[in-house]
Scaffold this active site. Sequence first.
Site, short mmCIF file in Angstrom:
data_model
loop_
_atom_site.label_atom_id
_atom_site.label_comp_id
_atom_site.label_asym_id
_atom_site.label_seq_id
_atom_site.Cartn_x
_atom_site.Cartn_y
_atom_site.Cartn_z
N TYR A 119 45.50 38.88 24.34
CA TYR A 119 46.86 39.06 23.85
C TYR A 119 47.61 40.15 24.62
O TYR A 119 48.77 40.42 24.33
CB TYR A 119 46.84 39.41 22.36
CG TYR A 119 46.56 38.22 21.47
CD1 TYR A 119 45.84 37.13 21.92
CD2 TYR A 119 46.99 38.20 20.15
CE1 TYR A 119 45.56 36.06 21.10
CE2 TYR A 119 46.73 37.13 19.31
CZ TYR A 119 46.01 36.06 19.80
OH TYR A 119 45.74 34.99 18.99
N LYS A 166 31.31 37.85 21.81
CA LYS A 166 30.79 36.76 22.65
C LYS A 166 30.16 37.38 23.89
O LYS A 166 30.35 36.91 25.02
CB LYS A 166 31.91 35.78 23.01
CG LYS A 166 31.43 34.47 23.62
CD LYS A 166 30.64 33.60 22.67
CE LYS A 166 30.27 32.28 23.33
NZ LYS A 166 29.39 31.45 22.46
N ASP A 199 31.13 32.14 17.51
CA ASP A 199 31.04 30.75 17.07
C ASP A 199 30.10 30.60 15.88
O ASP A 199 30.36 29.83 14.95
CB ASP A 199 30.63 29.81 18.22
CG ASP A 199 29.62 30.42 19.17
OD1 ASP A 199 29.67 31.62 19.43
OD2 ASP A 199 28.77 29.67 19.67
N ASP A 223 42.08 36.98 15.14
CA ASP A 223 43.18 36.10 14.77
C ASP A 223 42.65 34.76 14.27
O ASP A 223 43.06 34.25 13.22
CB ASP A 223 44.09 35.89 15.99
CG ASP A 223 45.46 35.35 15.61
OD1 ASP A 223 45.76 35.26 14.40
OD2 ASP A 223 46.23 35.02 16.52
N ASP A 227 42.44 33.33 10.14
CA ASP A 227 43.05 32.07 9.70
C ASP A 227 42.01 31.15 9.08
O ASP A 227 42.27 30.49 8.06
CB ASP A 227 43.71 31.35 10.89
CG ASP A 227 45.11 31.87 11.16
OD1 ASP A 227 45.40 33.03 10.76
OD2 ASP A 227 45.91 31.14 11.75
#
Length: 327
Positions: A119, A166, A199, A223, A227
Site C-alpha cells: 500500500y 508469508k 493463507d 486488510d 474483511d
Amino acid sequence: MKITLIKGDGIGPEVSGSAKAIIDAALDLYSDIKIDWEIFDIVDGQLSDALFKSLEANKVAIKGPITTPIGFGFKSINVFLRQKYNLYANVRPIKKIIPTRYDEPIDLVIFRENTEGLYAGIEHVISEDHIVAEKVTTRKASTKIAVSAFEHALKINASSITVVHKANILKQCDGLFLESVRAVAKKYPTVALKEMIVDNTAMQMVMKPSQFGILVTTNLYGDILSDLAAGLIGGLGLAPSANIGEDMAIFEPVHGSAPDIAGQNLANPTACILSGVLMLEHLGQMKAADAITKAITAVLDHVDTRTKDLGGTLTTSEFTDAVIKKL
C-alpha cells in the site's frame, strides 16, 4: 471539544450523520463534554487546506467512507491520510453481536501495519506488458505495530498474540516483519507469541474463529483478513476501525462508499457508529461509549429492528432513532 468530521461520499454522509447524532445524544446523557464538530465534504478526491488545518489542530476525527477509483484516478484518500499523518496502527475489532452460523463467540482484534507494504503505492512501468509494485517493509514500522498489539494485550490481560506473515515465500520483506515482531515479543514475557502463515490463517479463521484473540500483521494481509473476519459476524456493516498515530487518530468504518445505494436511506450505519464508540473510548468517554454499545446490541437483538442488509426493514434514519431511543 472540537472534532473533525469528514462526511465522505456515497453513503458516507448518511452513516457519518447517524454516528454524529448518536454520539451527541450519548454525550448529552452520559458526559459533561460537548463536541463542536468541524464538518467537511470531499468531492472528487480533493482535500482542502481547511481540512488539514482542522485535523492538525483537533488531532481526532471520524470519517465516512470515500470512493476510490479502480485502476485510474486519484490515490485512495484513506491511504493518503494514514501516510501523511503516520497513522501507523489500523486497529479493527471484530465481535459477534448478532446470531451467525457460528455458535461459538467471535471476539478478535486485528492490528494492521498502516503505512507501508504494497500500500506504499510504489509502482514501476517497465513496459506496457510488465509492471512492478514494490512491497516496503521497515524495522521501525514493523516494531511500532508490534508494540501497539502487545500493549493492547497487556491492557486486556490477553495471554497470546498471533503474528500473521508469508515469510516462507517473501523471506526478506516478511522475514523482516516477523523478526521485528519476535524482538518485541521478548519484552513482553507474559504474552505468548504464536506464528501463522497468512493463507493458513484465512482457513483457520473460517474453521474456528474463536481460536483468535489478537492478530498483528502487515498492511495487505490485515486488510484482507479483517474483511474475511467481518464476513463471519454478519458483514462489513458491523466492522469499525481506528487509525492511530503518535498524536492523531482517525476513526472510520471498514466498508466502502456503496454508491449504488447512496442517498436512498438504506445504509447500515452500525460500523460508523461503532467507529464513534472507538473514538469515545480514545477520548476517555467510557460511559457514553458503553451506552452506545449496549443500545446498538439491544436494537440488533431483534430482526425487525435491523437494517435491510441484516434481514430487517429499518431505514438508516429509523435505525438511528431506534438506537437513540434505547440510549
